[in-house]
Each structure stands twice: as structure tokens, then as C-alpha cells.
Design a protein around this motif. Structure first.
Motif, short mmCIF file in Angstrom:
data_model
loop_
_atom_site.label_atom_id
_atom_site.label_comp_id
_atom_site.label_asym_id
_atom_site.label_seq_id
_atom_site.Cartn_x
_atom_site.Cartn_y
_atom_site.Cartn_z
N ARG A 42 2.44 -0.81 -7.54
CA ARG A 42 3.27 0.33 -7.17
C ARG A 42 4.11 0.02 -5.94
N ILE A 43 3.48 -0.61 -4.95
CA ILE A 43 4.17 -0.89 -3.69
C ILE A 43 5.28 -1.92 -3.88
N MET A 44 4.99 -2.94 -4.71
CA MET A 44 6.02 -3.96 -4.94
C MET A 44 7.18 -3.39 -5.75
N GLU A 45 6.87 -2.49 -6.65
CA GLU A 45 7.94 -1.86 -7.45
C GLU A 45 8.81 -0.97 -6.59
N ALA A 46 8.16 -0.21 -5.68
CA ALA A 46 8.92 0.70 -4.83
C ALA A 46 9.57 -0.04 -3.67
N GLY A 47 8.99 -1.20 -3.31
CA GLY A 47 9.53 -1.98 -2.20
C GLY A 47 9.34 -1.31 -0.86
N LYS A 48 8.33 -0.45 -0.79
CA LYS A 48 8.10 0.26 0.48
C LYS A 48 6.69 0.03 0.99
N ILE A 49 6.59 -0.08 2.30
CA ILE A 49 5.27 -0.26 2.94
C ILE A 49 4.43 0.99 2.71
N GLU A 50 3.13 0.77 2.45
CA GLU A 50 2.24 1.93 2.32
C GLU A 50 1.00 1.72 3.16
N GLU A 51 0.48 2.83 3.66
CA GLU A 51 -0.78 2.77 4.37
C GLU A 51 -1.79 3.58 3.59
N LEU A 52 -2.95 2.97 3.34
CA LEU A 52 -3.92 3.62 2.47
C LEU A 52 -5.31 3.59 3.09
N ASP A 53 -6.07 4.62 2.84
CA ASP A 53 -7.50 4.56 3.12
C ASP A 53 -8.17 4.19 1.80
N GLU A 54 -8.85 3.05 1.81
CA GLU A 54 -9.42 2.56 0.56
C GLU A 54 -10.92 2.33 0.70
N ARG A 55 -11.58 2.40 -0.45
CA ARG A 55 -12.99 2.01 -0.46
C ARG A 55 -13.05 0.49 -0.42
N TYR A 56 -14.15 -0.04 0.13
CA TYR A 56 -14.26 -1.47 0.31
C TYR A 56 -15.73 -1.83 0.24
N ILE A 57 -16.02 -3.00 -0.31
CA ILE A 57 -17.42 -3.40 -0.42
C ILE A 57 -17.63 -4.70 0.32
N PHE B 58 -5.91 -5.15 6.83
CA PHE B 58 -6.76 -3.96 6.81
C PHE B 58 -7.93 -4.08 7.77
N TRP B 59 -8.50 -2.94 8.11
CA TRP B 59 -9.63 -2.93 9.04
C TRP B 59 -10.59 -1.80 8.69
N ASP B 60 -11.80 -1.99 9.19
CA ASP B 60 -12.90 -1.07 8.87
C ASP B 60 -12.72 0.27 9.59
N ILE B 61 -12.78 1.34 8.84
CA ILE B 61 -12.70 2.66 9.47
C ILE B 61 -13.89 3.52 9.04
N ASN C 147 -21.02 -0.05 0.88
CA ASN C 147 -19.79 0.69 0.64
C ASN C 147 -19.18 1.08 1.97
N LEU C 148 -17.95 0.63 2.19
CA LEU C 148 -17.28 0.93 3.45
C LEU C 148 -15.93 1.58 3.17
#
Lengths: 624, 115
Positions: free
Chosen positions: A322-337, A366-369, A342-343
């Protein structure tokens, strides 16, 4: 045909058709005695003319000694071929020939036969070659590349100017040196020696070496050498050298700056990765690689599917797309393992464009939140709990209000009946005996105390249940004060106390008249209650945004220690006060809350035995 | 002379109020329930004094049943204090006064005289 005739014919044909010029001259007179058609063509003379000439006529004066010398050498058998003999033609042009001479005897006559082989073409080619060599030499000498030729031992046999200039040795000095002697010791051992062997074996090499100039300066260079073979044997090398000092410096500084960035990226606490346009990992920093339990160099070619559960990997890759198609920077809160835990992470994904502005991939950091998320969740939960508690409180509040209403009713109903009947008795006073009247007064007084107590208790309870409802209207404080004083005048007169009203010009103020009446009434009643003789003074004046009201008495006063506690609920300075002066100890607490509900303040100044001054302020204009 | 109907379930209070008002020169009739009060109110009064907490119905119900049907003024007499805001609403609805129990005799008489 006779044999002699045949032979003669053959010879004649050979002479006549030969492509070599054949000329015979008398050794003594130097006069020509024989010439074939080719020599006539070469010299431009006819046969007749030639046979009248001598050797000195077909060579220029300048060249003649050289020519004769050459012939002499040939006659003596020292050389076979006289090379480059200049021939002066009839038209004065000079052409060059290689000449083979042979002395023979024809009868008694000693003759020299000369065979002229045309070399003009070769000569021209040589000249062209010479010219070309000259040009080439100039080219070689003006070239910025260092060029040299060595023999099989590596001795310089030719060097160009750039070589001389760069190494600071003279051409002469260099001719006495081997190429290995112009290198730094280290480079000689490490770079040159093995490569020279390679050159002999493979015929060419391309290697980086470091030259050492006569002045001891190191010159990083790129050396290309091609082997020269003689009869299939290694005979030397043609060597071209590039001074790559600048390139090396640039490389070094680039390396250094790359190193800096690499160190920076490696040491960042954030995880960083770069994926191509198909979300295939290209690289990542160590921090992220550690999470994935791989080395950074092992990430190339891997996908999120290799590291994460299918669902999560799919989410990541869909985000990328999605980001590459839109060509715009995005900031996301994501799940991470990580390590099976689960982080939550906060990710910034940056679409990366190439030179032709086509999408080349995606950069992620990215960083842990998780902790932050936890706090947020806890906060959210707390807020919900609070809201729930608030709802419950409201419910309780409602119950309390209902309870208070019932209590009011239940307490006041019998009291109302009692007071009303006392009033009836009051109307019938004339029919009562003095003792009955006295009893009536006692009942009345105590009933009033009871009534006040109930009112105050209910008031306090109501205050807790719900903050005061203040019903503001614009009204005259002066008139209100006068009314309150008039109501209380009876009490004051009983104790023979004077009430003085000292009021300046006041604007109308916004207040709850009933509540303000309560404030004034409480304070003035107290003043009367605690003053045996003297006066009560009520002052009011405008003070900025407020009106300042003071109630000054000449009563018993309050000690400093007691002033602090004065406004507390159920506080009376002395428990005996209640018995002597009556009251519930609630009045000042209620008064304080009423003043504050109006946005004002209340305080007291007092001297024991001399009197007290209760002051309070009221806002002139209330802003809701 | 004003003719008053006092609807009050507490007989003791009702009697005393009747005596006080009589002394002040008012003719006062008593009803001990809401239902009875509504019935009696049709006899024609200048003022209907209603206690809010009645056993069979609230004083408010009594008022809404009588309001605009009879030509009389209405006042509440109650132990439960009322907020200024609520008082404004009551006045708009047609309640002329709201006297809090226990009342002061002189205050009661004065306020009734004003109505």
C-alpha cells in the motif's frame, strides 16, 4: 634451335623482364657497360643515355662517398647487401634501392654488376612508421598514465614522461632500475612478486600496487602489464600504471563516511530494514537481525513469511504494498513477535524511489512501544473504571438525595406540627399563667434549636451530595444587608447592642440572594451571640472585581490557635460554648462553602477579649 | 377574607395551621389526602395550599389535576427544600409560592397575604 641460342634467349628474357634493375659498370672507369630495361625505368634514362654515363652520374655528389664505400665493402665481401642506396634519377628525384653487387670478369674487362632492388615503398613505410613512432612517442610522453617497457627481469627499457615525473627518478636513473625497486617494500612483497609470476604464466596482470618515489612518497597505483614474447619465450612486459591516489583517497573517505553511517545505523536502538519492491529483504541493521536470530548478511533474499506467523507477515507485506503504491510515508502501530512474546512496535515505513523515480523498495525503522501501549491500555481501563465508578456514584448520589428528601420530610413533619402548635399557643398567651408562659418559652427555644440543628445537618449533607446550586440574579447587596439587619434587630435589642451599617457606593452584584442572605445572617447572628456589650458594625466596599463585606464585633474574640479550625464542620471553639451560646457548630462551615460557591473567600481576624472581624468577598460579575 | 384549602396528611400540622390562619383572619378548610383535596377544591377557594408528600399521590399530581380547572392560586408547603432553578420552573407552571417546613408563623401569614 641451337642450345646456345636458347640459353641466350632465356638470359635475355630474364634480364629484360627482371623487376630488379641490372646495371654493370667498368670497375676502372666506372662507366656503365650494360643496363636492362628496368634500370632504365628506375633511373629515367634510356639505354643509350645510360651507356654513356658513369656511376657518379646516378648518385648525388653528397651520397657518392657512402655509395662507393658500400660497394667497396661488398667487393671485399664484408657485406652482401648495400642497403638504402640513394639513386639520383634523370629528373633529379632520389629513390632508394638495396643494391647487390658482384664483380665479374668479361674477357679481360673487370666489371661490377649491380642488382637494384626497389625499396622505396619499404622506405616510405619506414618513414611513415618513424613519423608514427614519433607521434606515438609524443602521445606516450604526454599521457597521464605511466607507461614503461621492461625486459624479462623487470628492468626498465623504456619509460614515458609521466613515469619519470611521478617517480621523480630521471629517465637515465630508471633505465638502470628494475620495476620492483620502485615499489614500496610491502607492496613489492605482497602485490608485485606473486603477480610477476602470474604475468609470466598468464600473459597479463591487473593489480593494485604502491610505488615509492625517489623522495620516499607512496603512490597508490593500478598496474596493468602485458607480457612480450620473443620466439614464444617471455621477454619482458609492457606496463601501464594509473596513479590512483585521488581515487584511493575518495575511496577511503567514502569508506570512512560509510563506516560512520554503518556504525550509526548499527548502534541505533531502533530496528532498521530495507526491502525491495516485492517486500524481499535486502538488508537490515544488527539490532533487527538479532531479533530475527540471523546475521545481518543473512537477511538478503528472505521474506517476512520466513520469520513471522502467516497472518502477521501478510499484514506487514500488505502495508508495504500500500505504501509503495501510494508513495507516501506511513507511521503504524503494529503487532510484533520477539522471542515468542507479543509486543507492540511503532513503525515508520518510507517508500524509496530510484534514479528514474520508479519505486525500488521500502525502508523501515521501528521501535518497541509495548510499555507505552500497556500504559495506554491501563489508562483506558482506568478511565473506564472511573466512568463506571462515576456512574455508580451518580446512582448513589441520587439515592442519597432521595434519602435526604425522605429524612427532611420525616424529621420536619413532626417538628412543623410542634412549632405550629406553639404558635397557636402563642396566639392564646393571654389565657396562660406566668409559669405556663415560661414553660412555653423554654419549649419554643429548644424547639428552635432543634429546628436549626436539623436544617444545618440537612444542609451539610446536601452540600456533600451535590455542590451548591447557585441561582444568580443581579441584586443590591446594600438592600439585602439592611433587610437582614432589620430581621435580627430584635435579637440585638434584647442584648442592648448597637448595629451600625457603613456601606459605600456599591454596584449591583450577581449573587444568589437567598444564599447570600444566609451568609450575612449567620455572621451577624454569631456576632450578636458572642458580644455582651458594645456594637456590631457591618461594612461593605468595592475592591477591584469584588465587594468586600466585613462584620465587626466587640465580643469575646477567638484565640489564634482556634481561628484555623473555625470553619471546620461541627467545630465550636469550646464545647461549653454550645451550652452557653447554643448553635450546632455547623454555621461557619456552611457559610464558608456558600461564600466559595460564589467565587469568594472568607477569613477572620480576632483579638481575644476585644472582638472579631469576619470578612468575605463576593465577585461583582460572575462568569459561568 | 381569603378562603383557603390546605391539603395535608399530618393532622397535627393541619390543625395548627388552621388555628394560626384563623387567628390571622383566614377561613381554612382541611383535606387529609390528595383525592379528598381534589374533590373539595371544586367548592371554590382563593388558595390551595398543598403538601408535596401526600400518602395517596404527590402534591404535584394534585396540582396538575386541578390546575386550570379551578379559579384558585396554588402554593406548596413542603419539608423538602427547592432549588432556585426548580422554583422558576414551578412558577412558570403556575405555582405561586413554595413555603418550606417548618415555617415561621409571621413568614407564613405574610406570604399568604401577598398571594
Amino acid at each position: 634451335m641451337k642450345k646456345e641460342v636458347i640459353i641466350s634467349t632465356v638470359y635475355n628474357t630474364v634480364f629484360d623482364k627482371s623487376t630488379n634493375g641490372i646495371l654493370a659498370a667498368d670497375l676502372k672507369t666506372k662507366k656503365f657497360v650494360f643496363a636492362n630495361p628496368e634500370i632504365c625505368r628506375i633511373t629515367g634514362y634510356s639505354l643509350k643515355e645510360l651507356l654513356k654515363l658513369s656511376v657518379d652520374k646516378i648518385h648525388s655528389k653528397k651520397d657518392l662517398p657512402y655509395v662507393l664505400e658500400q660497394f667497396k665493402k661488398q667487393i671485399q665481401g664484408k657485406i652482401i647487401l648495400a642497403k638504402d642506396i640513394p639513386v639520383l634519377r634523370k629528373d633529379k628525384k632520389i629513390v632508394y634501392y638495396d643494391v647487390n653487387s658482384k664483380p665479374i670478369k668479361i674477357g679481360k674487362q673487370k666489371v661490377i654488376v649491380e642488382f637494384f632492388r626497389n625499396i622505396t615503398e619499404r622506405k616510405e613505410a619506414e618513414d611513415i612508421l618513424k613519423e608514427s613512432e614519433k607521434k606515438f612517442r609524443t602521445f606516450v610522453d604526454t599521457a597521464s598514465d605511466l607507461m614503461s617497457i621492461t625486459d624479462k627481469e623487470g628492468n626498465f627499457t623504456d619509460v614515458n614522461k609521466a613515469m619519470v615525473d611521478t617517480l621523480s627518478y630521471s629517465r637515465k636513473e630508471l633505465f638502470g632500475m628494475r620495476i620492483s625497486q620502485t615499489l614500496s617494500k610491502k607492496s613489492m612483497e605482497k602485490d608485485f612478486k606473486p603477480n610477476w609470476k602470474k604475468l609470466i604464466r598468464d600473459g597479463k596482470i591487473h593489480v593494485e600496487i604502491t610505488f615509492l618515489t625517489k623522495n620516499g612518497k607512496e603512490v597508490p597505483s593500478e598496474l596493468k602489464a602485458v607480457a612480450i614474447y620473443d620466439d614464444g619465450r617471455f621477454a619482458g612486459a609492457r606496463v601501464i600504471i594509473n596513479n590512483i591516489t585521488e581515487r584511493k583517497e575518495a575511496e577511503e573517505s567514502l569508506k570512512e563516511s560509510e563506516e560512520k553511517y554503518r556504525t550509526l545505523v548499527e548502534n541505533l536502538p531502533q530496528k532498521i530494514f530495507f526491502k525491495d519492491r516485492n517486500s524481499v529483504y535486502i538488508s537490515c541493521n544488527k539490532n533487527y537481525a538479532d531479533d530475527l536470530k540471523v546475521k545481518p548478511e543473512e537477511i538478503l533474499g528472505r521474506e517476512d513469511y520466513d520469520f513471522y506467523p502467516k497472518k502477521l507477515a501478510k499484514e506487514y507485506m500488505e502495508d508495504d504494498k500500500r505504501i509503495m503504491e501510494a508513495g507516501k510515508i506511513e507511521e503504524l502501530d503494529e503487532r510484533y513477535i520477539k522471542d515468542g512474546k507479543n509486543l507492540w512496535v511503532h513503525t515508520v515505513k518510507v517508500p524509496v524511489r530510484g534514479n528514474r523515480s520508479s519505486m525500488v523498495g521500502i525502508l523501515g525503522i521501528f521501535w518497541d512501544i509495548t510499555e507505552k501501549k500497556k500504559v495506554e491500555e491501563t489508562l483506558k481501563k482506568s478511565l473506564e473504571d472511573l466512568q463506571e465508578a462515576n456512574e455508580k456514584l451518580k446512582e448513589i448520589d441520587k439515592t442519597k438525595t432521595n434519602f435526604l428528601n425522605v429524612i427532611s420530610h420525616e424529621l420536619k413533619t413532626p417538628l412543623t406540627a410542634v412549632i405550629a402548635h406553639l404558635d397557636v399557643l402563642d396566639d392564646l398567651k393571654t389565657n396562660l399563667t406566668p409559669n405556663e408562659i415560661k414553660s412555653l418559652e423554654v419549649i419554643k427555644r429548644n424547639t428552635n434549636n432543634l429546628k436549626m440543628l436539623i436544617e444545618n445537618i440537612l444542609e451539610i449533607s446536601r452540600m456533600d451530595a451535590k455542590k451548591f446550586e447557585i441561582n444568580l440574579t443581579k441584586a443590591s447587596l446594600e438592600e439585602l444587608i439592611k433587610r437582614v439587619v432589620a430581621d435580627l434587630m430584635v435579637l440585638a435589642k434584647k442584648k442592648e447592642l448597637k448595629i451600625i451599617i457603613d456601606i459605600g457606593k456599591l454596584p449591583k452584584i450577581s449573587m444568589d440572594e437567598e444564599r447570600t442572605r444566609e451568609i450575612l445572617s449567620n455572621l451577624i447572628t454569631n456576632a450578636i451571640k458572642f458580644t455582651k456589650k458594645g456594637s456590631i458594625t457591618i461594612k461593605a466596599k468595592k475592591q477591584g472585581r469584588f465587594v468586600l463585606v466585613s462584620v465587626i464585633d466587640t465580643g469575646i474574640g477567638i484565640s489564634k490557635g482556634n481561628i484555623k479550625k473555625l470553619f471546620h464542620i461541627f467545630y465550636q471553639v469550646d464545647s461549653s460554648i454550645g451550652r452557653i451560646y447554643g448553635g450546632t457548630g455547623l454555621g461557619l462551615s456552611i457559610t464558608k462553602q456558600l461564600v466559595e460557591a460564589h467565587g469568594g473567600k472568607i477569613w477572620v481576624k480576632s483579638t481575644l477579649g476585644k472582638g472579631s472581624t469576619f470578612s468575605f468577598t463576593l465577585l461583582i460579575k460572575q462568569t459561568k | 377574607m381569603k378562603k383557603i384549602l390546605y391539603i395535608e396528611d399530618n393532622e397535627d400540622t393541619a390543625d395548627a395551621v388552621k388555628a394560626i390562619l384563623a387567628h390571622a383572619g383566614f377561613e381554612t378548610h382541611i383535606s387529609l389526602s390528595g383525592k379528598d383535596g381534589i374533590k373539595k377544591a371544586k367548592d371554590g377557594f382563593d388558595l390551595i395550599l398543598i403538601d408535596i408528600m401526600l400518602p395517596d399521590m404527590s402534591g404535584w399530581d394534585v396540582f396538575t389535576k386541578l390546575n386550570k380547572k379551578i379559579k384558585a392560586k396554588f402554593a406548596f408547603l413542603s419539608a423538602i427544600p427547592v432549588s432556585g432553578e426548580r422554583m422558576d420552573e414551578l412558577k412558570k407552571a403556575g405555582i405561586s409560592d413554595y413555603i418550606t417546613k417548618p415555617f415561621e408563623k409571621d413568614d407564613l401569614i405574610n406570604r399568604i397575604k401577598k398571594l
